[in-house]
Design a protein around this motif. Structure first.
Motif, PDB file in Angstrom:
ATOM      1  N   ARG A 445     -15.835  -2.185  -6.891  1.00  0.00           N
ATOM      2  CA  ARG A 445     -14.905  -1.682  -5.871  1.00  0.00           C
ATOM      3  C   ARG A 445     -14.642  -2.730  -4.793  1.00  0.00           C
ATOM      4  N   ALA A 446     -15.700  -3.450  -4.404  1.00  0.00           N
ATOM      5  CA  ALA A 446     -15.527  -4.469  -3.363  1.00  0.00           C
ATOM      6  C   ALA A 446     -14.626  -5.597  -3.865  1.00  0.00           C
ATOM      7  N   LEU A 447     -14.790  -5.946  -5.150  1.00  0.00           N
ATOM      8  CA  LEU A 447     -13.961  -7.002  -5.729  1.00  0.00           C
ATOM      9  C   LEU A 447     -12.495  -6.568  -5.750  1.00  0.00           C
ATOM     10  N   LEU A 448     -12.259  -5.316  -6.148  1.00  0.00           N
ATOM     11  CA  LEU A 448     -10.880  -4.836  -6.207  1.00  0.00           C
ATOM     12  C   LEU A 448     -10.255  -4.798  -4.810  1.00  0.00           C
ATOM     13  N   ALA A 449     -11.052  -4.379  -3.822  1.00  0.00           N
ATOM     14  CA  ALA A 449     -10.533  -4.334  -2.455  1.00  0.00           C
ATOM     15  C   ALA A 449     -10.159  -5.736  -1.981  1.00  0.00           C
ATOM     16  N   HIS A 450     -10.951  -6.719  -2.372  1.00  0.00           N
ATOM     17  CA  HIS A 450     -10.648  -8.091  -1.960  1.00  0.00           C
ATOM     18  C   HIS A 450      -9.389  -8.591  -2.652  1.00  0.00           C
ATOM     19  N   PHE A 451      -9.269  -8.251  -3.929  1.00  0.00           N
ATOM     20  CA  PHE A 451      -8.031  -8.595  -4.627  1.00  0.00           C
ATOM     21  C   PHE A 451      -6.827  -8.008  -3.876  1.00  0.00           C
ATOM     22  N   GLN A 452      -6.966  -6.753  -3.471  1.00  0.00           N
ATOM     23  CA  GLN A 452      -5.839  -6.074  -2.828  1.00  0.00           C
ATOM     24  C   GLN A 452      -5.416  -6.812  -1.558  1.00  0.00           C
ATOM     25  N   GLN A 453      -6.402  -7.230  -0.774  1.00  0.00           N
ATOM     26  CA  GLN A 453      -6.089  -7.986   0.448  1.00  0.00           C
ATOM     27  C   GLN A 453      -5.351  -9.264   0.105  1.00  0.00           C
ATOM     28  N   THR A 454      -5.846  -9.946  -0.934  1.00  0.00           N
ATOM     29  CA  THR A 454      -5.251 -11.226  -1.317  1.00  0.00           C
ATOM     30  C   THR A 454      -3.825 -11.010  -1.815  1.00  0.00           C
ATOM     31  N   ALA A 455      -3.636  -9.956  -2.611  1.00  0.00           N
ATOM     32  CA  ALA A 455      -2.306  -9.669  -3.148  1.00  0.00           C
ATOM     33  C   ALA A 455      -1.328  -9.379  -2.022  1.00  0.00           C
ATOM     34  N   GLU A 456      -1.789  -8.636  -1.023  1.00  0.00           N
ATOM     35  CA  GLU A 456      -0.907  -8.306   0.098  1.00  0.00           C
ATOM     36  C   GLU A 456      -0.600  -9.542   0.939  1.00  0.00           C
ATOM     37  N   GLU A 457      -1.594 -10.412   1.052  1.00  0.00           N
ATOM     38  CA  GLU A 457      -1.370 -11.660   1.797  1.00  0.00           C
ATOM     39  C   GLU A 457      -0.297 -12.501   1.106  1.00  0.00           C
ATOM     40  N   LEU A 458      -0.401 -12.580  -0.220  1.00  0.00           N
ATOM     41  CA  LEU A 458       0.587 -13.330  -0.994  1.00  0.00           C
ATOM     42  C   LEU A 458       1.977 -12.716  -0.818  1.00  0.00           C
ATOM     43  N   PHE A 459       2.032 -11.410  -0.895  1.00  0.00           N
ATOM     44  CA  PHE A 459       3.320 -10.722  -0.806  1.00  0.00           C
ATOM     45  C   PHE A 459       3.950 -10.967   0.570  1.00  0.00           C
ATOM     46  N   ARG A 460       3.131 -10.896   1.599  1.00  0.00           N
ATOM     47  CA  ARG A 460       3.626 -11.145   2.961  1.00  0.00           C
ATOM     48  C   ARG A 460       4.142 -12.569   3.081  1.00  0.00           C
ATOM     49  N   LYS A 461       3.371 -13.513   2.539  1.00  0.00           N
ATOM     50  CA  LYS A 461       3.742 -14.917   2.650  1.00  0.00           C
ATOM     51  C   LYS A 461       5.085 -15.166   1.974  1.00  0.00           C
ATOM     52  N   ALA A 462       5.305 -14.458   0.858  1.00  0.00           N
ATOM     53  CA  ALA A 462       6.564 -14.631   0.124  1.00  0.00           C
ATOM     54  C   ALA A 462       7.710 -13.918   0.837  1.00  0.00           C
ATOM     55  N   GLY A 463       7.414 -13.288   1.963  1.00  0.00           N
ATOM     56  CA  GLY A 463       8.450 -12.567   2.692  1.00  0.00           C
ATOM     57  C   GLY A 463       8.748 -11.217   2.078  1.00  0.00           C
ATOM     58  N   GLY A 464       7.881 -10.737   1.227  1.00  0.00           N
ATOM     59  CA  GLY A 464       8.136  -9.505   0.478  1.00  0.00           C
ATOM     60  C   GLY A 464       8.156  -8.266   1.334  1.00  0.00           C
ATOM     61  N   GLU A 465       8.873  -7.287   0.829  1.00  0.00           N
ATOM     62  CA  GLU A 465       8.981  -5.984   1.472  1.00  0.00           C
ATOM     63  C   GLU A 465       8.323  -5.019   0.501  1.00  0.00           C
ATOM     64  N   ALA A 466       7.128  -4.545   0.845  1.00  0.00           N
ATOM     65  CA  ALA A 466       6.390  -3.685  -0.085  1.00  0.00           C
ATOM     66  C   ALA A 466       6.879  -2.252   0.016  1.00  0.00           C
ATOM     67  N   MET A 467       6.743  -1.522  -1.092  1.00  0.00           N
ATOM     68  CA  MET A 467       7.062  -0.109  -1.041  1.00  0.00           C
ATOM     69  C   MET A 467       5.801   0.666  -0.691  1.00  0.00           C
ATOM     70  N   ALA A 468       5.994   1.837  -0.125  1.00  0.00           N
ATOM     71  CA  ALA A 468       4.845   2.652   0.254  1.00  0.00           C
ATOM     72  C   ALA A 468       4.049   3.042  -0.980  1.00  0.00           C
ATOM     73  N   MET A 469       2.805   3.420  -0.764  1.00  0.00           N
ATOM     74  CA  MET A 469       1.899   3.600  -1.893  1.00  0.00           C
ATOM     75  C   MET A 469       1.638   5.071  -2.202  1.00  0.00           C
ATOM     76  N   THR A 470       1.300   5.336  -3.443  1.00  0.00           N
ATOM     77  CA  THR A 470       0.859   6.678  -3.849  1.00  0.00           C
ATOM     78  C   THR A 470      -0.265   6.532  -4.859  1.00  0.00           C
ATOM     79  N   GLY A 471      -1.152   7.499  -4.880  1.00  0.00           N
ATOM     80  CA  GLY A 471      -2.182   7.533  -5.917  1.00  0.00           C
ATOM     81  C   GLY A 471      -3.352   6.628  -5.602  1.00  0.00           C
TER      82      GLY A 471
END
Ligand SMILES: Cc1cc2nc3c(=O)[nH]c(=O)nc-3n(C[C@H](O)[C@H](O)[C@H](O)COP(=O)(O)OP(=O)(O)OC[C@H]3O[C@@H](n4cnc5c(N)ncnc54)[C@H](O)[C@@H]3O)c2cc1C
Ligand code: SF4
Lengths: 574, 203
Positions: A445-471
């Motif tokens: 779980r800790a590894l997945l949470a860290h991945f999630q942070q990294t993925a969001e950091e990448l998305f932000r850096k790319a200027g991405g506009e994320a959609m809201a989350m479900t599930g």
């Protein structure tokens, strides 16, 4: 009397196909048993749009429930009613299988990575679990051999945690992938093209890819690696291979000298039981099916003197991710974006060495990213509004779609994750089915949470506009319930939530390799410690998952096992 | 209860086992294929398709003629025909009608949900309104989707239901995916086009 073969190969997937080819080419008389039906790529696979399909992709009457897959590819998947499995209370595990000539090699996602010593020797480094009984140097010649023959497009980069291979030219990056690459560059993260078993130049009589993007429905020309496109033809050409489809292996039979005598299979349609004998038996029916066969062949399991058979079941960690849009691309011109079904890869960045060591979890994960047009705009139903303006907005976002996902996160091996025979449930042929006990631990779980942070950091850096989350384990923004207003696109990138890890169809383990027969079922050649003429090819041998896509490693292990087998036959030790 | 797209389709698939369902599906497929033949032979990536014959004379099988006409008009307001094809060319209302009809007796809940949806539109006066009035009526019903603070009218649920199915029917049709979105995938290509934009190489 049954014909005596040199070898029986059970299963025709990525590993069985390889083994049959190598052994037949070495002059052995080989019998391949395949539970599913034959497949002919040029007759069976066609380009279709959703509107060509009677049910727009959702399948014939009853199929949705009965088959994994879609209306396009159910034929190369599996009938769940004939092939049930059970899970323990609390286990959430989706075992995605295929029964047909070629197995999952016909519809897999083709990502082909080499594992590195920091994965094979992880236990020595961080003290958890068991090292592999081999190192990268042992496997390298076999990675070379497999890649040379199946064809893998990729770029050599020199990343120590992501070993280079023998590559065909890369497929160019689309706009979204280019933007993500630039974002990584500015974050100082390494990236490369997703390495794919897809031809960019002709190879061994196979044509190059025509970038239709249909791979998961079967490639009509054989530009992607599958048993049917790549290994079966040369194997059959030798005249040494006999293939029996619609033949469901039910058990390995033993003789009085602790050797495998042969295999008993059941004819799929008549249900007649047939015995075939051979000097060597190779199980290559996919990881968990292999273990099921060993469990079926003897009380307490065949080749199970270690007591580890069935245990240490693993799958790489999935879940989370980000889905949304790259504003830079909005409203841009139409272009072919999804024709290679590819993306970029960001190799693991954590726990590689002392500098990258983390306190909150051990092991690592690999990230993939891509974007652009797709064959259905998943976000459209959740986009608020209607009318011409709404339509324009759907169109404007169509080329700007973007997503980041976890390619594979390393899951920790735990003995309490295991498979056994279900005492009650049987399949269509009366063969007991597997019961799966599977859960994740805090490290996962800790590894997945860290991945999630990294993925969001990448998305932000790319200027991405994320959609809201479900599930609980849906990627950020993936509209779990299309049309529900809470799945509407939002401008704010959501903070990491409590994610629930899931599997990613990279199941391995359950008959791990070990130096000592006390610790595992197989040796470093995927030969059972207990029975010299019984080999198991697939993911069974993996003592740990690593963070790479597993199939290339399974095939390299099979190639190495075949060499060992042929040596042993020559020196008469088998 | 709101029914997800997936649920509706699952019902449709079960229902299509009925003789009526099979008949409809086979004709539907013929129509889709004759449209896609145009897609493969022509170079045009947009433009409205003419209705396949059997749809031009299609008598609604689930809805009353009056409700069907209202539904057709509603879907065409949601996804209008403008520079690109809309719900009319994709026959979204037809798709919904035959799905619900094909359910037979399998899914009374969903069928009731759609009847209720059309009733709530009728109650709001949608059926008897002029095309212009209908447009502003839909805008009013839909407003809470953009601004959740607004009060939801009884027809809001109908709007969401119809929108969800219309969107699916539209973007899985040729009119939607090729005509309106200009999708370029699923084709035969000599090479994969690289991104050639310098601005995409810099953050
Ligand atoms: C959608 C999807 C995407 C994937 N993407 C990737 C990826 O990108 N990269 C990657 O590395 N891996 C990927 N995988 C995993 C990959 O497909 C498997 O790791 C690989 O196919 C395993 O090869 P195998 O030969 O062990 O088994 P399989 O390919 O599963 O083949 C097993 C064969 O054995 C047959 N069989 C089973 N039981 C019996 C029996 N009792 N008797 C006779 N025959 C039997 C089956 O019918 C089948 O043909 C993906 C899998 C899926 C489902
Ligand atoms: S994209 Fe290439 S490999 Fe995939 S199905 Fe099409 S031609 Fe085959």
């Amino acid at each position: 009397m049954a014909v005596k073969y040199d070898a029986i190969v059970v299963g025709s997937g990525a590993c069985g196909g390889w083994a049959a080819m190598e052994l037949a080419q070495a002059g052995m008389k080989v019998l391949m048993l395949e539970a599913g039906s034959p497949v002919d790529q040029s007759a069976d696979f066609h380009h279709t749009f959703l509107y060509d399909l009677k049910f727009r992709g959702r399948g014939e009457p009853g199929f949705l429930r009965r088959y994994s897959g879609s209306e396009r590819n159910y034929r190369i998947m599996l009938d769940n009613e004939e092939n049930p499995y059970t899970t323990s209370p609390g286990t959430v595990y989706r075992w995605s299988r295929s029964r047909c000539l070629g197995g999952r090699s016909l519809h897999w996602a083709r990502a082909s990575d080499r594992m590195a010593d920091y994965e094979f020797k992880a236990a020595s480094r961080d003290g958890y679990g068991m090292d592999w009984a081999l190192s990268y140097a042992d496997l390298k010649p076999y990675y070379d051999r497999v890649e040379r023959f199946i064809g893998v497009s990729g770029a050599a980069e020199g990343f120590p945690q992501f070993p280079d291979g023998i590559f065909l030219p890369v497929m160019p990056l689309n706009c979204a992938e280019t933007i993500f690459t630039a974002a990584c560059k500015s974050l100082n993260w390494p990236t490369t093209h997703r390495r794919l078993a897809q031809l960019t130049t002709p190879l061994n009589g196979r044509p190059p890819c025509h970038y239709c993007g249909n791979c998961v429905n079967g490639c009509d020309v054989g530009a992607m690696f599958s048993t049917v496109s790549t290994t079966l033809r040369p194997a059959l050409k030798t005249g040494n291979l006999e293939v029996r489809t619609d033949s469901v292996a039910a058990q390995v039979r033993m003789n009085n000298e602790n050797r495998a005598q042969g295999v008993t299979y059941i004819e799929r349609f008549t249900r007649r039981s047939v015995d075939v004998d051979a000097r060597i038996v190779i199980l290559a029916a996919s990881t968990l099916e292999n273990t099921r066969l060993l469990l079926l062949s003897q009380k307490e399991g065949l080749a199970n003197s270690s007591g580890t058979l069935g245990h240490y079941m693993l799958d790489q960690i999935g879940g989370g991710g980000v889905i949304g849009f790259l504003p830079k691309l909005k409203g841009g011109p139409s272009r072919l974006d999804d024709g290679k079904s590819a993306g970029i890869t960001i190799p693991n960045l954590v726990n590689i060495d002392a500098r990258t060591a983390r306190k909150d979890f051990i092991r690592g994960y690999v990230i993939n990213a891509t974007g652009g047009q797709s064959e259905y705009p998943l976000y459209a139903a959740s986009l608020p509004g209607f009318g011409s303006e709404w339509k324009k907005e759907v169109r404007s976002r169509f080329v700007a779609q973007a997503r980041v996902w976890i390619a594979g996160g390393e899951m920790l091996a735990r003995k309490e994750n295991f498979v056994e025979l279900d005492p009650e449930v049987k399949d269509h042929w009366g063969i007991p089915v597997l019961k799966i006990h599977f859960s994740h631990c805090d490290n996962d779980r800790a590894l997945l949470a860290h991945f999630q942070q990294t993925a969001e950091e990448l998305f932000r850096k790319a200027g991405g506009e994320a959609m809201a989350m479900t599930g609980p384990s849906a990627p950020v923004g993936f509209p779990g319930a299309p049309g529900s207003p809470d799945a509407a696109p939002s401008k704010t990138t959501p903070a990491a939530r409590k994610l629930t890890p899931s599997g990613v169809i990279h199941e391995v383990g359950t008959a791990r390799m070990s130096v000592s027969p006390r610790d595992g079922v197989l040796n470093a050649f995927c030969q059972t410690h207990d029975i010299p003429n019984l080999y198991v090819f697939g993911g069974n041998a993996f003592p740990s998952t690593g963070d790479k896509h597993p199939t290339l490693t399974m095939m390299a292990l099979a190639a190495r096992g075949c060499d060992h087998m042929l040596e042993s036959v020559k020196s008469r030790t088998v | 209860m709101t029914v997800s797209r997936r649920t509706l389709l699952e019902w449709a698939i079960r229902a299509s086992a009925t003789p009526a369902g099979i008949h409809f599906f086979s004709r539907w497929t013929e129509a889709a294929q004759s449209q896609s033949a145009t897609a493969h032979s022509g170079t045009s990536h947009s433009g409205a398709q003419s209705a396949p014959d059997f749809l031009a004379t299609y008598p609604p099988q689930f809805f009353s003629a009056r409700d069907f006409a209202a539904l057709e008009s509603f879907t065409q307001i949601l996804i209008p025909t403008d520079e690109t094809p809309g719900a009319r060319e994709a026959h979204c209302a037809h798709f919904v009608d035959f799905l619900l009809h094909s359910m037979g007796t399998l899914s009374p809940d969903t069928q009731q949900q759609w009847r209720d949806a059309l009733s709530s539109l009728e109650a709001a006066g949608f059926h008897d309104s002029s095309p212009e009035q209908r447009k502003s009526m839909v805008a009013k019903i839909a407003a809470p989707e953009l601004d959740p603070a607004l009060e939801k009218s009884p027809a809001f649920a109908a709007y969401l239901l119809i929108k969800r199915e219309t969107v699916f029917a539209f973007y899985t049709s040729r009119a939607g995916i090729i005509g309106a979105l200009d999708y370029r995938g699923n084709t035969y290509n000599v090479s994969f086009p690289a991104c050639t934009h310098p601005e995409h190489h810099e953050i």
